[in-house]
Design a protein around this motif. Structure first.
Motif, PDB file in Angstrom:
ATOM      1  N   MET A 276      -9.827   5.876   5.173  1.00  0.00           N
ATOM      2  CA  MET A 276     -10.353   5.205   6.248  1.00  0.00           C
ATOM      3  C   MET A 276      -9.688   3.510   6.366  1.00  0.00           C
ATOM      4  O   MET A 276      -8.994   3.469   7.481  1.00  0.00           O
ATOM      5  CB  MET A 276     -11.097   4.873   6.455  1.00  0.00           C
ATOM      6  N   SER A 277      -9.556   3.097   5.364  1.00  0.00           N
ATOM      7  CA  SER A 277      -8.281   2.079   5.078  1.00  0.00           C
ATOM      8  C   SER A 277      -6.787   1.871   5.756  1.00  0.00           C
ATOM      9  O   SER A 277      -6.152   1.062   5.841  1.00  0.00           O
ATOM     10  CB  SER A 277      -8.705   1.116   3.806  1.00  0.00           C
ATOM     11  N   MET A 278      -7.023   3.303   5.475  1.00  0.00           N
ATOM     12  CA  MET A 278      -5.342   3.781   5.448  1.00  0.00           C
ATOM     13  C   MET A 278      -4.624   3.553   7.361  1.00  0.00           C
ATOM     14  O   MET A 278      -4.265   4.224   7.445  1.00  0.00           O
ATOM     15  CB  MET A 278      -4.753   4.519   4.492  1.00  0.00           C
TER      16      MET A 278
ATOM     17  N   GLY B 288      -2.890   7.192  13.726  1.00  0.00           N
ATOM     18  CA  GLY B 288      -2.296   8.489  12.281  1.00  0.00           C
ATOM     19  C   GLY B 288      -2.511   7.487  10.845  1.00  0.00           C
ATOM     20  O   GLY B 288      -2.824   6.502  11.435  1.00  0.00           O
ATOM     21  N   PHE B 289      -2.432   7.612   9.674  1.00  0.00           N
ATOM     22  CA  PHE B 289      -2.519   7.447   8.713  1.00  0.00           C
ATOM     23  C   PHE B 289      -1.091   6.921   8.005  1.00  0.00           C
ATOM     24  O   PHE B 289      -0.826   8.016   7.673  1.00  0.00           O
ATOM     25  CB  PHE B 289      -3.665   8.618   7.632  1.00  0.00           C
ATOM     26  N   ARG B 290      -1.404   5.932   7.569  1.00  0.00           N
ATOM     27  CA  ARG B 290       0.052   5.226   7.593  1.00  0.00           C
ATOM     28  C   ARG B 290       0.111   4.674   5.899  1.00  0.00           C
ATOM     29  O   ARG B 290      -0.098   3.824   5.180  1.00  0.00           O
ATOM     30  CB  ARG B 290       0.316   4.384   7.821  1.00  0.00           C
TER      31      ARG B 290
ATOM     32  N   PHE C 232       4.423   7.303   4.458  1.00  0.00           N
ATOM     33  CA  PHE C 232       5.082   6.804   6.166  1.00  0.00           C
ATOM     34  C   PHE C 232       6.584   6.588   5.928  1.00  0.00           C
ATOM     35  O   PHE C 232       6.507   6.118   5.560  1.00  0.00           O
ATOM     36  CB  PHE C 232       3.811   5.507   6.306  1.00  0.00           C
ATOM     37  N   SER C 233       7.220   7.037   6.504  1.00  0.00           N
ATOM     38  CA  SER C 233       8.344   6.753   7.248  1.00  0.00           C
ATOM     39  C   SER C 233       8.908   6.972   8.543  1.00  0.00           C
ATOM     40  O   SER C 233       9.957   7.209   8.642  1.00  0.00           O
ATOM     41  CB  SER C 233       9.451   7.969   6.071  1.00  0.00           C
TER      42      SER C 233
END
Length: 298
Positions: A180-182, A187-189, A193-194
């Motif tokens: 969850m910290s991402m 979204g989930f970074r 992630f790009s």
């Protein structure tokens, strides 16, 4: 059958009964009929397996034993498709399709370390309906250890689920918080992630949330809003053919923009996360193991 496997079997049966009797889905996600229709449309009779993608090369000319068909077979089973048995039978020719990672989504323990992914070609098959030769491959995880696995949202979920299967609810909760910290609100970074978010990580977050909820974890209540947003995004990412787009962006106005092709893996993980009893079984299994380890139960 060992005690652990027996407990898991009991958990699966109980979870299935709960899922069937409640009639309540984890969230309002993509249309089930569309998900089934897409997966069935990817079936290649000559191989007894599903091809990976629709348009993006080389996946539109590839059949992945692992992880695609490992997961698709169970997704089709959940969706009540008659093709499920055929895919499971075909997988037996390849040792069931396990790859040391993705089988945790169907209740199997995985190794304690993650390795970088590779691939091996298993053969070719000609599809008369597609008029093309498809390459049959399998994903392998071996050789180089991934020391930075905790920077990837998907691997954090897989490790957390393995912790649950080992009965370590507290360990799974710590990893859930890490996941969850991402979350950045869209979204989930993570380290992968790009510029575009990966859709299957939304589904994995829902999966882990449901598993921890079934284990009785109070931590899930802190992130219910995130999980609701994951479900909303997955619903928006369902394409006309029923599949889930593999990537997405969110523009400055907050509009969700699907990016890229759709594939079997993303769609199958979505089915297992939102509509199967697997997450419930993992959580119930962890809870039972925890109770058995409690001295007060001795």
């Amino acid at each position: 059958m060992g005690v652990g496997q027996l407990l898991l079997l009991v958990a699966v049966l109980v979870a299935s009964l709960l899922q069937a009797s409640s009639g309540v889905l984890a969230c309002y996600g993509p249309r089930v009929d569309g998900l089934r229709g897409f997966l069935e449309a990817q079936y290649v009779p000559e191989a007894g397996l599903l091809r990976a993608a629709v348009a993006a090369y080389p996946d539109n000319a590839t059949i992945w034993v692992a992880s695609d068909n490992l997961l698709a077979a169970r997704a089709l089973l959940v969706l009540g498709s008659p093709l499920a048995g055929r895919v499971l039978e075909a997988l037996e020719r390849y040792g069931g399709g396990f790859d040391g990672v993705h089988e945790v989504l169907i209740g199997y323990r995985i190794p304690g370390v993650f390795y970088e992914a590779g691939e091996v070609v298993l053969g070719e098959v000609y599809s008369h309906s597609l008029g093309a030769v498809l390459v049959v491959k399998r994903e392998l995880h071996c050789c180089r250890v991934m020391e930075d696995w905790s920077q990837y949202a998907d691997l954090v979920v897989y490790r957390a689920l393995d912790q649950l299967l080992a009965g370590d609810i507290a360990g799974a909760e710590r990893l859930y918080r890490l996941l969850m910290s991402m979350w950045d609100g869209r979204g989930f970074r993570d380290a992968a992630f790009s510029g575009a978010y990966e859709s299957y990580k939304l589904a994995l977050a829902v999966y882990l949330h449901r598993a921890l909820a079934a284990a009785g974890s109070p931590v899930v209540g802190e992130y219910w809003g995130v999980v609701e947003e994951c479900c909303r995004l997955l619903k928006l990412l369902q394409r006309g053919d029923g599949s889930i787009a593999t990537h997405y962006r969110v523009d400055d106005n907050g509009a969700v923009v699907p990016v890229g092709d759709a594939n079997v893996e993303t769609t199958s993980i979505t089915v297992l996360a939102l509509y199967s009893a697997y997450p419930l079984a993992a959580g119930l299994h962890a809870r039972m193991l925890e109770l058995l380890q409690d001295p007060a139960c001795g």
